[in-house]
Design a protein around this motif. Structure first.
Motif, PDB file in Angstrom:
ATOM      1  N   LYS A  72       7.228  -9.718 -17.254  1.00 32.37           N
ATOM      2  CA  LYS A  72       6.519  -9.528 -18.074  1.00 32.37           C
ATOM      3  C   LYS A  72       4.603 -10.300 -18.319  1.00 32.37           C
ATOM      4  N   SER A  73       5.028 -11.432 -17.362  1.00 33.31           N
ATOM      5  CA  SER A  73       3.586 -11.029 -17.033  1.00 33.31           C
ATOM      6  C   SER A  73       2.951 -12.518 -15.192  1.00 33.31           C
ATOM      7  N   LEU A  74       4.274 -12.287 -14.502  1.00 31.05           N
ATOM      8  CA  LEU A  74       3.176 -12.835 -12.728  1.00 31.05           C
ATOM      9  C   LEU A  74       3.239 -12.351 -12.450  1.00 31.05           C
ATOM     10  N   LYS A  75       3.291 -10.229 -12.565  1.00 35.26           N
ATOM     11  CA  LYS A  75       4.032  -8.910 -12.115  1.00 35.26           C
ATOM     12  C   LYS A  75       1.960  -8.992 -11.855  1.00 35.26           C
ATOM     13  N   GLU A  76       1.809  -8.658 -13.890  1.00 36.35           N
ATOM     14  CA  GLU A  76       0.220  -9.007 -14.008  1.00 36.35           C
ATOM     15  C   GLU A  76      -1.462  -9.769 -13.500  1.00 36.35           C
ATOM     16  N   LYS A  77       0.025 -10.723 -13.255  1.00 38.39           N
ATOM     17  CA  LYS A  77      -1.460 -11.866 -12.891  1.00 38.39           C
ATOM     18  C   LYS A  77      -1.781 -11.667 -10.920  1.00 38.39           C
ATOM     19  N   TRP A  78      -0.388 -11.652 -10.769  1.00 41.52           N
ATOM     20  CA  TRP A  78      -1.237 -10.960  -8.949  1.00 41.52           C
ATOM     21  C   TRP A  78      -1.673  -9.451  -8.728  1.00 41.52           C
ATOM     22  N   ASN A  79      -1.006  -8.714  -9.991  1.00 39.19           N
ATOM     23  CA  ASN A  79      -2.294  -7.913  -9.646  1.00 39.19           C
ATOM     24  C   ASN A  79      -2.835  -7.126  -9.889  1.00 39.19           C
ATOM     25  N   ALA A  80      -4.258  -8.768 -10.535  1.00 36.05           N
ATOM     26  CA  ALA A  80      -5.250  -9.044 -10.758  1.00 36.05           C
ATOM     27  C   ALA A  80      -6.374  -9.563  -9.316  1.00 36.05           C
ATOM     28  N   LYS A  81      -5.309  -9.390  -8.604  1.00 34.32           N
ATOM     29  CA  LYS A  81      -5.556  -9.959  -7.182  1.00 34.32           C
ATOM     30  C   LYS A  81      -5.998  -9.256  -6.409  1.00 34.32           C
ATOM     31  N   SER A  82      -6.390  -9.034  -5.005  1.00 32.33           N
ATOM     32  CA  SER A  82      -5.711  -8.281  -3.906  1.00 32.33           C
ATOM     33  C   SER A  82      -5.180  -8.742  -3.332  1.00 32.33           C
ATOM     34  N   VAL A  83      -3.681  -7.487  -3.167  1.00 30.61           N
ATOM     35  CA  VAL A  83      -2.452  -7.450  -2.373  1.00 30.61           C
ATOM     36  C   VAL A  83      -2.421  -6.647  -1.191  1.00 30.61           C
ATOM     37  N   TYR A  84      -2.317  -7.019   0.345  1.00 30.46           N
ATOM     38  CA  TYR A  84      -2.632  -6.578   1.313  1.00 30.46           C
ATOM     39  C   TYR A  84      -1.438  -6.024   1.837  1.00 30.46           C
ATOM     40  N   VAL A  85      -1.482  -4.892   2.840  1.00 30.21           N
ATOM     41  CA  VAL A  85       0.100  -4.645   3.195  1.00 30.21           C
ATOM     42  C   VAL A  85      -0.401  -3.362   4.697  1.00 30.21           C
ATOM     43  N   VAL A  86       0.285  -4.220   5.668  1.00 31.79           N
ATOM     44  CA  VAL A  86       0.382  -2.806   6.873  1.00 31.79           C
ATOM     45  C   VAL A  86       1.845  -2.174   6.569  1.00 31.79           C
ATOM     46  N   GLY A  87       0.597  -0.568   6.875  1.00 25.35           N
ATOM     47  CA  GLY A  87       1.526   0.391   6.692  1.00 25.35           C
ATOM     48  C   GLY A  87       2.597   1.142   5.506  1.00 25.35           C
ATOM     49  N   ASN A  88       3.095   2.465   5.176  1.00 21.50           N
ATOM     50  CA  ASN A  88       2.905   2.306   3.980  1.00 21.50           C
ATOM     51  C   ASN A  88       4.296   2.554   3.739  1.00 21.50           C
ATOM     52  N   ALA A  89       5.521   1.750   4.770  1.00 17.50           N
ATOM     53  CA  ALA A  89       6.680   1.511   4.423  1.00 17.50           C
ATOM     54  C   ALA A  89       6.636   0.417   3.797  1.00 17.50           C
ATOM     55  N   THR A  90       6.203  -0.788   3.652  1.00 17.25           N
ATOM     56  CA  THR A  90       6.183  -1.865   3.377  1.00 17.25           C
ATOM     57  C   THR A  90       5.254  -1.448   2.317  1.00 17.25           C
ATOM     58  N   ALA A  91       4.291  -0.602   1.579  1.00 22.22           N
ATOM     59  CA  ALA A  91       3.079  -0.656   0.887  1.00 22.22           C
ATOM     60  C   ALA A  91       4.432   0.077  -0.087  1.00 22.22           C
ATOM     61  N   SER A  92       5.404   0.461   0.834  1.00 23.71           N
ATOM     62  CA  SER A  92       5.967   1.977  -0.686  1.00 23.71           C
ATOM     63  C   SER A  92       7.283   0.223  -1.272  1.00 23.71           C
ATOM     64  N   LEU A  93       7.484  -0.638  -0.443  1.00 26.70           N
ATOM     65  CA  LEU A  93       8.918  -1.704  -1.070  1.00 26.70           C
ATOM     66  C   LEU A  93       7.410  -2.171  -2.435  1.00 26.70           C
ATOM     67  N   VAL A  94       6.333  -2.987  -1.741  1.00 24.08           N
ATOM     68  CA  VAL A  94       5.379  -3.574  -2.790  1.00 24.08           C
ATOM     69  C   VAL A  94       5.424  -2.542  -4.219  1.00 24.08           C
ATOM     70  N   ASN A  95       4.791  -1.777  -3.791  1.00 23.44           N
ATOM     71  CA  ASN A  95       4.976  -0.985  -5.420  1.00 23.44           C
ATOM     72  C   ASN A  95       6.094  -1.390  -5.818  1.00 23.44           C
ATOM     73  N   LYS A  96       7.880  -0.889  -5.005  1.00 23.43           N
ATOM     74  CA  LYS A  96       8.645  -0.180  -6.363  1.00 23.43           C
ATOM     75  C   LYS A  96       8.756  -1.965  -6.824  1.00 23.43           C
ATOM     76  N   ILE A  97       8.397  -3.003  -6.146  1.00 20.28           N
ATOM     77  CA  ILE A  97       8.353  -4.508  -7.032  1.00 20.28           C
ATOM     78  C   ILE A  97       7.236  -4.648  -8.238  1.00 20.28           C
ATOM     79  N   GLY A  98       6.232  -3.260  -7.701  1.00 23.40           N
ATOM     80  CA  GLY A  98       5.471  -3.869  -9.643  1.00 23.40           C
ATOM     81  C   GLY A  98       3.972  -3.730  -9.281  1.00 23.40           C
ATOM     82  N   LEU A  99       3.868  -4.035  -7.674  1.00 23.31           N
ATOM     83  CA  LEU A  99       2.451  -4.299  -7.359  1.00 23.31           C
ATOM     84  C   LEU A  99       1.509  -3.273  -6.469  1.00 23.31           C
ATOM     85  N   ASP A 100       0.153  -3.069  -7.021  1.00 22.97           N
ATOM     86  CA  ASP A 100      -0.513  -2.429  -6.417  1.00 22.97           C
ATOM     87  C   ASP A 100      -1.461  -3.415  -5.238  1.00 22.97           C
ATOM     88  N   THR A 101      -1.316  -2.047  -4.327  1.00 23.38           N
ATOM     89  CA  THR A 101      -1.468  -2.722  -2.307  1.00 23.38           C
ATOM     90  C   THR A 101      -2.807  -1.842  -2.282  1.00 23.38           C
TER      91      THR A 101
END
Length: 264
Positions: A85-114
């Motif tokens: 409802k709220s936390l995901k959107e607030k984190w998405n307003a910031k930068s979410v940095y990742v290494v590698g596509n495998a990690t990025a895929s998991l981060v995307n699954k919890i609703g964050l843009d990478t």
């Protein structure tokens, strides 16, 4: 030709581990043996920090396990709804940095843009972060006990604030010896062995040396990245190949080249 990958199986959309599939396309018969298990740490503290995105300039994820720690925090503290409802959107307003596509895929699954997923290792990600606008607030970096010092040092040298929190530690997989014994008794000495981390090398090398005996010199040793390659070299093992990026396609291409006659 038989090759051994020292990692746990991760099925993709096709129901098959992507490394097994990619190596199969190259005519290689790959077997996976997990050498690491993980224990999660400091989850209450991490959960509290995840609840206050306003205190941070963004997130850094350099391993799938750090993302799993987020999932555990949300499950254990019944925060799944407030996350959606709220936390995901607030984190998405910031930068979410990742290494590698495998990690990025998991981060995307919890609703964050990478961003930064094309960076193949922590050093390249640090360079990418340093090229961005420096946040006034610290970046939150959930990591393991054996995190490398390159990323924190590079960010510190550039004056980019960062807060590390250790959320997991690697431990030896309880089935290493039994699984390796079984593999060698059934399949024999593999043409190639790929290591996916320095700690995986530490936990498995002694068993591999004992099982391979004099035939160890026939094995092409492969590293998933430069840090693991350095660990292999430090053990006095010849590194036949280092994957150009930590992906199934790059690893398969590297192993195929290493196993060709007269390749180096």
């Amino acid at each position: 030709m038989k090759v051994l990958l020292l990692k746990d199986a991760k099925e993709d959309g096709s129901g098959q581990d992507p490394y097994i599939r990619e190596l199969g396309l190259c005519g290689l018969e790959a077997t996976l043996i997990p050498v690491l298990s993980f224990e999660f740490l400091s989850l209450p503290s991490f959960s509290e920090k995840l609840s206050h995105p306003e205190d941070y300039g963004g997130l850094i994820f350099t391993s799938p396990r750090a993302v799993e720690a987020v999932e555990l925090c949300l499950q254990e503290d019944n925060k799944t709804e407030v996350w959606k409802k709220s936390l995901k959107e607030k984190w998405n307003a910031k930068s979410v940095y990742v290494v590698g596509n495998a990690t990025a895929s998991l981060v995307n699954k919890i609703g964050l843009d990478t961003e930064g997923e094309s960076c193949g290792n922590a050093e390249k990600l640090a360079e990418y972060i340093c090229s961005r606008e420096s946040p006034a607030l610290p970046l939150l970096f959930p990591c393991g006990t054996l995190k490398g010092e390159i990323l924190p040092k590079m960010l510190k040298d550039k004056g980019i604030p960062m807060e590390s929190l250790t959320v997991y530690q690697k431990i030896p997989h309880p089935g290493i010896q039994v699984n390796l014994n079984s593999y060698y008794s059934q399949q024999g000495v593999p043409a190639s062995i790929t290591f996916f981390s320095p700690s995986g090398l530490t936990y498995s090398l002694k068993h591999i040396q004992e099982l391979s005996g004099d035939n160890i010199h026939q094995i092409k040793f492969v590293a998933i990245g430069p840090t693991t390659a350095r660990a292999l070299a430090a053990q006095g093992l010849p590194v036949s190949c280092t994957a150009t990026s930590p992906t199934p396609h790059a690893l398969a291409a590297g192993i195929r080249t290493a196993l060709q006659p007269h390749s180096c």
